[in-house]
Design an enzyme around this catalytic site. Structure first.
Site, PDB file in Angstrom:
ATOM      1  N   TRP A 160       0.838  -1.213   0.000  1.00  0.00           N
ATOM      2  CA  TRP A 160       0.000   0.000   0.000  1.00  0.00           C
ATOM      3  C   TRP A 160       0.864   1.250   0.000  1.00  0.00           C
ATOM      4  O   TRP A 160       0.545   2.238  -0.659  1.00  0.00           O
ATOM      5  CB  TRP A 160      -0.974  -0.011   1.174  1.00  0.00           C
ATOM      6  CG  TRP A 160      -1.942  -1.155   1.106  1.00  0.00           C
ATOM      7  CD1 TRP A 160      -2.069  -2.183   1.991  1.00  0.00           C
ATOM      8  CD2 TRP A 160      -2.907  -1.417   0.063  1.00  0.00           C
ATOM      9  NE1 TRP A 160      -3.047  -3.055   1.575  1.00  0.00           N
ATOM     10  CE2 TRP A 160      -3.575  -2.612   0.407  1.00  0.00           C
ATOM     11  CE3 TRP A 160      -3.270  -0.759  -1.114  1.00  0.00           C
ATOM     12  CZ2 TRP A 160      -4.587  -3.165  -0.390  1.00  0.00           C
ATOM     13  CZ3 TRP A 160      -4.271  -1.300  -1.915  1.00  0.00           C
ATOM     14  CH2 TRP A 160      -4.916  -2.486  -1.554  1.00  0.00           C
ATOM     15  N   ASP A 190      -1.798   6.482   6.567  1.00  0.00           N
ATOM     16  CA  ASP A 190      -2.808   5.537   6.088  1.00  0.00           C
ATOM     17  C   ASP A 190      -3.059   4.566   7.241  1.00  0.00           C
ATOM     18  O   ASP A 190      -2.219   3.728   7.543  1.00  0.00           O
ATOM     19  CB  ASP A 190      -2.273   4.803   4.850  1.00  0.00           C
ATOM     20  CG  ASP A 190      -3.250   3.748   4.328  1.00  0.00           C
ATOM     21  OD1 ASP A 190      -4.291   3.507   4.977  1.00  0.00           O
ATOM     22  OD2 ASP A 190      -2.964   3.161   3.260  1.00  0.00           O
ATOM     23  N   LYS A 223     -12.001  -2.422   6.952  1.00  0.00           N
ATOM     24  CA  LYS A 223     -11.238  -3.269   7.872  1.00  0.00           C
ATOM     25  C   LYS A 223     -11.771  -3.145   9.304  1.00  0.00           C
ATOM     26  O   LYS A 223     -12.108  -4.130   9.907  1.00  0.00           O
ATOM     27  CB  LYS A 223      -9.750  -2.914   7.848  1.00  0.00           C
ATOM     28  CG  LYS A 223      -8.945  -3.563   6.723  1.00  0.00           C
ATOM     29  CD  LYS A 223      -9.095  -2.917   5.383  1.00  0.00           C
ATOM     30  CE  LYS A 223      -8.308  -3.591   4.292  1.00  0.00           C
ATOM     31  NZ  LYS A 223      -7.648  -2.648   3.411  1.00  0.00           N
TER      32      LYS A 223
HETATM   33  C1  LIG Z   1      -7.019  -2.144   2.276  1.00  0.00           C
HETATM   34  C2  LIG Z   1      -6.000  -1.085   2.342  1.00  0.00           C
HETATM   35  C3  LIG Z   1      -5.908  -0.077   1.359  1.00  0.00           C
HETATM   36  C4  LIG Z   1      -6.800  -0.031   0.145  1.00  0.00           C
HETATM   37  O1  LIG Z   1      -8.060   0.400   0.476  1.00  0.00           O
HETATM   38  P1  LIG Z   1      -9.190   0.645  -0.646  1.00  0.00           P
HETATM   39  O2  LIG Z   1     -10.317   1.141   0.202  1.00  0.00           O
HETATM   40  O3  LIG Z   1      -9.462  -0.666  -1.295  1.00  0.00           O
HETATM   41  O4  LIG Z   1      -8.693   1.644  -1.599  1.00  0.00           O
HETATM   42  C5  LIG Z   1      -4.948   0.903   1.520  1.00  0.00           C
HETATM   43  N1  LIG Z   1      -4.121   0.900   2.573  1.00  0.00           N
HETATM   44  C6  LIG Z   1      -4.173  -0.054   3.533  1.00  0.00           C
HETATM   45  C7  LIG Z   1      -3.209  -0.006   4.673  1.00  0.00           C
HETATM   46  C8  LIG Z   1      -5.112  -1.073   3.444  1.00  0.00           C
HETATM   47  O5  LIG Z   1      -5.169  -2.029   4.378  1.00  0.00           O
END
Ligand SMILES: *Cc1c(COP(=O)(O)O)cnc(C)c1O
Length: 362
Positions: free
Chosen positions: A101, A171, A195
């Site tokens: 990511w 993030d 999540k």
């Molecule tokens: C799942 C995830 C993403 C991607 O998220 P989307 O909502 O599918 O764009 C980005 N960063 C992390 C750390 C993730 O776990």
């Protein structure tokens, strides 16, 4: 019927109590005769839902008024572009590369600003968090970007990097609300909901207001934080049902004692799994030390055949979605806030029995 435990990395398990409340309110929301899904986002009822969701999140994370809370769409992946489009001033940013990511965030930011990768753990398949010192960061950078919890590799920043006065952008998609963070330590926090917050479709952004108001010239209107902040996230039609569900989850976390209580439970759940892995002669953990995630726990058996056998037998026993990401292989147990302790206990018991059976065969 014995319970199913869902270890999916995302979209992931939701609290049973939240699903049942949503089910009870699905067709007729609080006597209105309508579903939340059928209502105007500008009506009184939905405005109340949105306001309560924001208030609950502010309470959970102790978010000061100097930060805006936005409910956006486009997933965490859209934030990979929105962050550089909105925060670029001098034209350079520092990124820490701790996984797939992070890499995507870096690749996207390079389209808009000069990116410097301060440190990376790619040399060892991202199984650790690089050591970070103040001298490694550029005090002139517009911001420093990190991925607090690396969903695929099962690592977490043991502490925040010493970035000085440079705004820290995080993030937090896979560990928001799982442990206590001080919002004031960040310029901006973002997280996809699927999540630890709710169904896919909502993206949470928490941003210091003084960082808003200046975007790169070609920025699409929908990608301006300021527009969404000025309109209470209702510049266009927001993901109403997702915001409603997120609100129910926030209230559930409050009812569980808040984020600090959640963190204590998460640490205890994760320790059950790591203690077993560390004592096992058959299973092994892919991450060591303080960088071990308390949300995503990858682990391996000695061969691909055993991994496949374990995943199939666990599935048949009601322990679902344990297959690891292809870049790590083996298994991964995602044990988010909504995973009950009983689910982790059931998994560890199953692993113990699997190991005993394997030993008896040799
Ligand atoms: C799942 C995830 C993403 C991607 O998220 P989307 O909502 O599918 O764009 C980005 N960063 C992390 C750390 C993730 O776990």
């Amino acid at each position: 019927m014995s319970p199913i435990y869902n270890f999916s990395a995302g979209p992931a398990v939701l609290p049973q109590a939240v699903l049942e409340k949503a089910q009870a309110e699905l067709v007729n929301y609080q006597g209105s005769g309508m579903s939340i899904m059928e209502m105007s986002h500008r009506g009184k009822i939905f405005s109340g839902v949105r306001d309560r969701a924001e208030a609950a999140l502010r309470e959970l994370m102790a978010i000061p008024d100097s930060y805006a809370v936005l409910f956006l769409q486009g997933g965490a992946s859209s934030q990979f572009s929105m962050v550089p489009l909105n925060l670029t001033r001098g034209g350079k940013a520092d990124y820490v590369n701790t996984g797939a990511w992070s890499k995507k965030a870096i690749a996207e930011a390079k389209r808009y600003t000069q990116v410097r990768v301060v440190a990376s753990s790619e040399d060892k398949t991202f199984c650790y968090i690089p050591a970070l010192e103040a001298s490694m960061f550029d005090p002139e950078a517009d911001y420093v970007h990190i991925t607090t919890n690396n969903t695929i590799y099962g690592t977490v920043f043991p502490e925040l990097p010493p970035v000085g006065g440079v705004p820290l952008v995080a993030d937090m998609s896979s560990n928001i609300l799982s442990q206590v963070y001080r919002v004031e330590d960040f310029g901006l926090i973002y997280a996809g909901a699927q999540k630890n917050i709710g169904p896919a479709g909502v993206t949470i952004v928490i941003v210091r207001r003084d960082l808003l108001g200046q975007v790169l010239p070609a920025t699409p209107k929908m990608f301006e934080y300021q527009i969404h902040a000025d309109n209470d996230s209702m510049y266009n039609t927001p993901p109403t049902y997702g915001i409603y569900m997120a609100g129910l989850v926030f209230e559930w976390v409050l009812s569980q004692g808040g984020v600090a209580a959640m963190e204590a439970r998460n640490r205890e759940k994760a320790a059950l799994l790591y203690d077993f892995l560390d004592g096992s002669e058959l299973f092994s953990s892919t991450v060591q030390g303080a960088a071990r995630s308390i949300m995503n726990v990858p682990f391996l058996l000695p061969s691909d055949e055993l991994n496949a056998q374990f995943i199939a037998e666990a599935d048949a026993a009601g322990l679902k979605t344990l297959k690891g990401h292809r870049s790590v292989g083996g298994m991964r147990a995602s044990i988010y806030n909504a995973m009950p302790r009983e689910g982790v206990v059931a998994l560890v018991d199953f692993m113990k029995a699997f190991e005993a059976k394997a030993k008896a065969r040799v």
